[in-house]
Design a protein around this motif. Sequence first.
Motif, PDB file in Angstrom:
ATOM      1  N   GLN A  32       2.740 -12.534  -5.107  1.00 16.66           N
ATOM      2  CA  GLN A  32       1.971 -11.888  -4.039  1.00 16.66           C
ATOM      3  C   GLN A  32       2.324 -10.404  -3.953  1.00 16.66           C
ATOM      4  O   GLN A  32       1.442  -9.544  -3.920  1.00 16.66           O
ATOM      5  CB  GLN A  32       2.236 -12.573  -2.689  1.00 16.66           C
ATOM      6  CG  GLN A  32       1.509 -11.940  -1.521  1.00 16.66           C
ATOM      7  CD  GLN A  32       0.013 -12.122  -1.586  1.00 16.66           C
ATOM      8  OE1 GLN A  32      -0.457 -13.179  -2.016  1.00 16.66           O
ATOM      9  NE2 GLN A  32      -0.747 -11.137  -1.169  1.00 16.66           N
ATOM     10  N   ARG A  33       3.619 -10.101  -3.926  1.00 17.52           N
ATOM     11  CA  ARG A  33       4.064  -8.714  -3.839  1.00 17.52           C
ATOM     12  C   ARG A  33       3.617  -7.932  -5.083  1.00 17.52           C
ATOM     13  O   ARG A  33       3.165  -6.797  -4.976  1.00 17.52           O
ATOM     14  CB  ARG A  33       5.579  -8.651  -3.687  1.00 17.52           C
ATOM     15  CG  ARG A  33       6.074  -7.235  -3.476  1.00 17.52           C
ATOM     16  CD  ARG A  33       7.545  -7.176  -3.199  1.00 17.52           C
ATOM     17  NE  ARG A  33       7.866  -7.798  -1.919  1.00 17.52           N
ATOM     18  CZ  ARG A  33       9.106  -7.945  -1.482  1.00 17.52           C
ATOM     19  NH1 ARG A  33      10.122  -7.521  -2.196  1.00 17.52           N
ATOM     20  NH2 ARG A  33       9.330  -8.497  -0.317  1.00 17.52           N
ATOM     21  N   CYS A  35       1.022  -8.539  -7.001  1.00 14.21           N
ATOM     22  CA  CYS A  35      -0.429  -8.326  -6.966  1.00 14.21           C
ATOM     23  C   CYS A  35      -0.836  -7.290  -5.923  1.00 14.21           C
ATOM     24  O   CYS A  35      -1.805  -6.551  -6.137  1.00 14.21           O
ATOM     25  CB  CYS A  35      -1.155  -9.650  -6.737  1.00 14.21           C
ATOM     26  SG  CYS A  35      -1.203 -10.662  -8.233  1.00 14.21           S
ATOM     27  N   GLU A  36      -0.113  -7.199  -4.829  1.00 20.60           N
ATOM     28  CA  GLU A  36      -0.415  -6.154  -3.852  1.00 20.60           C
ATOM     29  C   GLU A  36      -0.259  -4.776  -4.490  1.00 20.60           C
ATOM     30  O   GLU A  36      -1.118  -3.901  -4.315  1.00 20.60           O
ATOM     31  CB  GLU A  36       0.503  -6.283  -2.634  1.00 20.60           C
ATOM     32  CG  GLU A  36       0.170  -7.468  -1.758  1.00 20.60           C
ATOM     33  CD  GLU A  36       1.213  -7.742  -0.690  1.00 20.60           C
ATOM     34  OE1 GLU A  36       2.221  -6.996  -0.592  1.00 20.60           O
ATOM     35  OE2 GLU A  36       1.025  -8.725   0.056  1.00 20.60           O
ATOM     36  N   GLU A  37       0.810  -4.587  -5.248  1.00 17.38           N
ATOM     37  CA  GLU A  37       1.033  -3.302  -5.918  1.00 17.38           C
ATOM     38  C   GLU A  37       0.024  -3.083  -7.040  1.00 17.38           C
ATOM     39  O   GLU A  37      -0.482  -1.975  -7.236  1.00 17.38           O
ATOM     40  CB  GLU A  37       2.462  -3.204  -6.447  1.00 17.38           C
ATOM     41  CG  GLU A  37       3.510  -3.101  -5.377  1.00 17.38           C
ATOM     42  CD  GLU A  37       3.439  -1.820  -4.557  1.00 17.38           C
ATOM     43  OE1 GLU A  37       2.843  -0.819  -4.998  1.00 17.38           O
ATOM     44  OE2 GLU A  37       4.002  -1.818  -3.444  1.00 17.38           O
ATOM     45  N   LEU A  39      -3.042  -4.251  -7.293  1.00 24.20           N
ATOM     46  CA  LEU A  39      -4.358  -3.906  -6.736  1.00 24.20           C
ATOM     47  C   LEU A  39      -4.377  -2.505  -6.139  1.00 24.20           C
ATOM     48  O   LEU A  39      -5.380  -1.793  -6.253  1.00 24.20           O
ATOM     49  CB  LEU A  39      -4.800  -4.955  -5.725  1.00 24.20           C
ATOM     50  CG  LEU A  39      -5.111  -6.326  -6.344  1.00 24.20           C
ATOM     51  CD1 LEU A  39      -5.379  -7.352  -5.260  1.00 24.20           C
ATOM     52  CD2 LEU A  39      -6.273  -6.239  -7.318  1.00 24.20           C
ATOM     53  N   ALA A  40      -3.266  -2.095  -5.532  1.00 25.73           N
ATOM     54  CA  ALA A  40      -3.183  -0.721  -5.029  1.00 25.73           C
ATOM     55  C   ALA A  40      -3.217   0.269  -6.197  1.00 25.73           C
ATOM     56  O   ALA A  40      -3.856   1.322  -6.107  1.00 25.73           O
ATOM     57  CB  ALA A  40      -1.914  -0.533  -4.204  1.00 25.73           C
ATOM     58  N   HIS A  56       2.487   2.759  -8.246  1.00 24.26           N
ATOM     59  CA  HIS A  56       2.305   1.372  -7.804  1.00 24.26           C
ATOM     60  C   HIS A  56       2.757   0.389  -8.881  1.00 24.26           C
ATOM     61  O   HIS A  56       3.366  -0.643  -8.564  1.00 24.26           O
ATOM     62  CB  HIS A  56       0.857   1.109  -7.404  1.00 24.26           C
ATOM     63  CG  HIS A  56       0.513   1.646  -6.059  1.00 24.26           C
ATOM     64  ND1 HIS A  56       1.062   1.156  -4.891  1.00 24.26           N
ATOM     65  CD2 HIS A  56      -0.318   2.648  -5.686  1.00 24.26           C
ATOM     66  CE1 HIS A  56       0.583   1.822  -3.857  1.00 24.26           C
ATOM     67  NE2 HIS A  56      -0.258   2.742  -4.316  1.00 24.26           N
ATOM     68  N   CYS A 115      -4.677 -11.476 -10.140  1.00 24.59           N
ATOM     69  CA  CYS A 115      -4.596 -10.879  -8.803  1.00 24.59           C
ATOM     70  C   CYS A 115      -5.989 -10.825  -8.195  1.00 24.59           C
ATOM     71  O   CYS A 115      -6.735  -9.876  -8.403  1.00 24.59           O
ATOM     72  CB  CYS A 115      -3.983  -9.472  -8.891  1.00 24.59           C
ATOM     73  SG  CYS A 115      -2.300  -9.472  -9.518  1.00 24.59           S
ATOM     74  N   GLY A 118      -5.912  -9.429  -3.868  1.00 28.85           N
ATOM     75  CA  GLY A 118      -4.606  -9.373  -3.235  1.00 28.85           C
ATOM     76  C   GLY A 118      -4.011 -10.724  -2.901  1.00 28.85           C
ATOM     77  O   GLY A 118      -2.934 -10.807  -2.365  1.00 28.85           O
ATOM     78  N   GLU A 119      -4.726 -11.803  -3.208  1.00 26.63           N
ATOM     79  CA  GLU A 119      -4.232 -13.133  -2.899  1.00 26.63           C
ATOM     80  C   GLU A 119      -4.234 -13.989  -4.152  1.00 26.63           C
ATOM     81  O   GLU A 119      -5.243 -14.553  -4.527  1.00 26.63           O
ATOM     82  CB  GLU A 119      -5.118 -13.796  -1.845  1.00 26.63           C
ATOM     83  CG  GLU A 119      -5.082 -13.077  -0.525  1.00 26.63           C
ATOM     84  CD  GLU A 119      -5.947 -13.755   0.513  1.00 26.63           C
ATOM     85  OE1 GLU A 119      -6.155 -14.972   0.422  1.00 26.63           O
ATOM     86  OE2 GLU A 119      -6.411 -13.048   1.407  1.00 26.63           O
TER      87      GLU A 119
END
Length: 129
Positions: A32-33, A35-37, A39-40, A56, A115, A118-119
Amino acid sequence: MRSLAAFACILVLAGCGNDAETSDLSAAQAVQRTCEEVLAGIDDFNEHDLDGTIAHFVDAVPSAEAYAMLSPEPEARALLDAVRYYADLPEEDYLKASRTSSEFARHKAVTLSQCAAGEPIDGGVGTPT
């Protein structure tokens, strides 16, 4: 023999790249962490902010390493390889690579497939639209 034991202790203390922020993560939290980076970073790339893109992906490396260590799935290692590729790609090579590199395209497919908005879904399947 004593020096060999000391060397082994140093390797264990080095922790294979895991830092305090990722040492307590589950595989699901790590992906999760990551994929957040990711996608950013993709958002920054689409906005032509290559410094932000690279930052990122660099920030995603520790959680991607944790995910690869915690998950037996080959997708975890593929995501780590992709994150490292984008983190290490020199800024001056990004645009050309995005247009011409099969390696860039392969890693892009990995990051997009794992990713989803984000989920990550079940360890990371799906493609953002």
